[in-house]
Design an enzyme around this catalytic site. Sequence first.
Site, mmCIF file in Angstrom:
data_model
loop_
_atom_site.group_PDB
_atom_site.id
_atom_site.type_symbol
_atom_site.label_atom_id
_atom_site.label_comp_id
_atom_site.label_asym_id
_atom_site.label_seq_id
_atom_site.Cartn_x
_atom_site.Cartn_y
_atom_site.Cartn_z
ATOM 1 C CG ASP A 1 -52.522 -28.764 -42.471
ATOM 2 O OD1 ASP A 1 -52.403 -27.623 -41.981
ATOM 3 O OD2 ASP A 1 -53.105 -28.971 -43.554
HETATM 4 C C1 GLC Z 1 -53.900 -26.562 -46.005
HETATM 5 C C2 GLC Z 1 -54.265 -25.944 -44.676
HETATM 6 C C3 GLC Z 1 -55.429 -26.612 -44.014
HETATM 7 C C4 GLC Z 1 -56.345 -27.151 -45.099
HETATM 8 C C5 GLC Z 1 -55.608 -28.285 -45.777
HETATM 9 C C6 GLC Z 1 -56.389 -28.821 -46.968
HETATM 10 O O1 GLC Z 1 -52.558 -26.477 -46.241
HETATM 11 O O2 GLC Z 1 -53.229 -25.791 -43.720
HETATM 12 O O3 GLC Z 1 -56.078 -25.641 -43.201
HETATM 13 O O4 GLC Z 1 -57.553 -27.611 -44.551
HETATM 14 O O5 GLC Z 1 -54.307 -27.913 -46.190
HETATM 15 O O6 GLC Z 1 -56.441 -27.846 -47.981
#
Ligand code: GLC
Length: 740
Positions: free
Chosen positions: A267
């Site tokens: 993430d």
């Molecule tokens: C965010 C989310 C994730 C997302 C990623 C990119 O914080 O937790 O679901 O796809 O970062 O934006």
Amino acid sequence: MKHLLKNWMGAGMLLLASSLVAQTKTPVYQNLNAPIEDRIEDALLRMTLEEKVAMIHAQSKFCSPGVARLGIPENWTSDGPHGIRAEVFWDEWDQAGWTNDSCMAFPALTCLAATWNPEMASLYGKSIGEEARYRNKNILLGPGVNIYRLPLNGRNFEYMGEDPYLASKMVVPYIQGVQKNHVAACVKHYALNNQELDRDHINVNVSDRALYEIYLPAFKAAVQEGGAWAIMGAYNQYKNQHSCHNQYLLNDILKRDWKFDGVVISDWGGVHNTNESIHNGLDMEFGSWTNGLTWSASNAYDNYYLAVPYLNLLRSGKEDVKILDEKVRRVLRLIFRTNMAPTRSFGSFVSDEHRLAGRTIAEEGIVLLQNKNNVLPVDVNKTRKIAVIGENAIKMMTIGGGSSSLKAKYETSPLKGIQDRAAKNNVEVVYERGYVGETSAQQDGMSVADIKDDRSAEQLLNDAINAAKTADWVIFVGGLNKHEFQDSEGNDRKTMDLPYGQDKLISELVKANPKTAVVILSGNAVSMPWVNQVPAIVETWYNGSEAGSALASILFGDVNPSGKLPFSFPVNLKDNGAIALGAYPGDNKNVTYSEDILVGYRWHDTKKIKPLFAFGHGLSYTQFAYGKLSINKKAIAQGEKLTVAIPVKNIGQRAGAEIVQLYIRDEKSSLPRPEKELKGFSKINLQAGEEKTVTFTIEPEMLQFYDDRQGAWVAEPGKFEVLIGASAVDIRQKVDFNLQ
Ligand code: GLC
């Protein structure tokens, strides 16, 4: 002439020879007909150490390098589960202001789950996959399948409810639909990311039984049945290791046990440690030095844990290149499945098909919760004037909520949808705000229509009451929104109550006009102190571009509602297991899932706590009668699979769809089990008066529970009960059998 011919012949031979030479010179990795595994090994051999390390971490907000020298393209990721996020600047969260990236906003995944229709999941995956392909993204950062553990998690609207079986059945077709477009689905957030509060560090303590029976099944189905090509690690910790580099979740369960051959992507900001990133199963690092939402250090890419720090370890011989190669193999496999696949679709963007898909999914997912005296649908022959009340009738909901926020090509508001539909029958529609909650929404540097209103709260209330008094129908459109501390990433709700004084307004409206329908936009359960005062209640989720049109179709009866709740609505917040046990939000370091396997209806059943509206509940404008459940017990004697069958008849005046649910109860087990568990469902369409027989085969895994004493799934001999119901509390038929 002869001379000329000879020359031509010679030239022809030369050309043929050179093309043959060229043919044999095409590198295997570029040979579209070569087996992927051969292409991977060939590409790997050709890559330098620097190129390998570069490929496994981001170079911008959402993309990672390919190998230009070899003609291997970059990997482009994009949020999110409900539509393709607008293009942002290379190294910013803010939008780049492109003019060709306004997308189709599809319904939130709670709505998809509420359809209980795998065909809708297929349609959804195909459609959003086409949008991603069109925007040249080969990794879609979705769908999310974290289990709805409690009604405060800010991101529940992005997920598929409280039951692992329903989430598993609905996520598989979505993934398959996406990946048919040569776009990788990246299923998230693996695992145990069930709250936003302290999400980036909280350490989750959970029993193996709850882990295997509740929180992992949807991810396991995504990998083993959906064939997901990517998985996103979660922010939180498990066993004191961050989920993005976690020996247990990634190396042991995902890659060893489930044989996942795709890419584990972090993430954004979920990586905290080079050594664990190398050894604990992470394959691609994105978003480090950001908070995943708004803040980020600029151009930090060389400082990534898997960037220069890792390269130095490799160069000094402290780390073995074999582990790097394993990561690169997985990334190359994703590339050869997507960007360099033998055939590639072209995708499409906000096409008529996608508009229809968005609308159909929304119409199938809207849930009619209550309809006393069949007051709905609106009878246009007896209705001259409708008063639409409430901020959510006009507020944009495709914007905000965090990473799933979208720059939608269009969004039909509930008010617009109702106005357009009413106009067809010359029904007048008046609108009153009723209250002012949030006057604007902005996300990724984009802001939307400011719905400011200078009237006092008193005036707003009185104007709404007056409008209600003089209308034939009152349609209140309220609920939550995508702002912080509501249905939004990064924070959880602090209460289950509706904000902005809506409860008082609803009670006043229904006093002014008993013919009041309450429409709730939300991704979470909400308290309803007025539930016995209002005749009709509709849960309409966040339904994206077609939200207003789909809602109007249901309210006016053009479409017969067929959605059912993918999670329980408790009467009070403390009726929820985690809340009752004080097992949320933890102490900022650890959170212990004390309710264990008793999540959602499992808790309500076992603790005998009646929910406001049950898991699996949803009404129709027609009625369904369930006949006698039969079971062919002799099958057991003949060593065949047991089947049960039940006739279901539409005894109303109009066609409709019913979701028949099958639950299993284990009479006696050596470990505690929930009262019953969903193990089957079937959505059937029936014309008025039509009867169909629904048959279910009792598969062994439907009877099993995870025995953490031996680390295996077991079905213990003894008496089992099959319960067929229209919801978790509306059991129509039961039959029992003995498992030898
Ligand atoms: C965010 C989310 C994730 C997302 C990623 C990119 O914080 O937790 O679901 O796809 O970062 O934006």
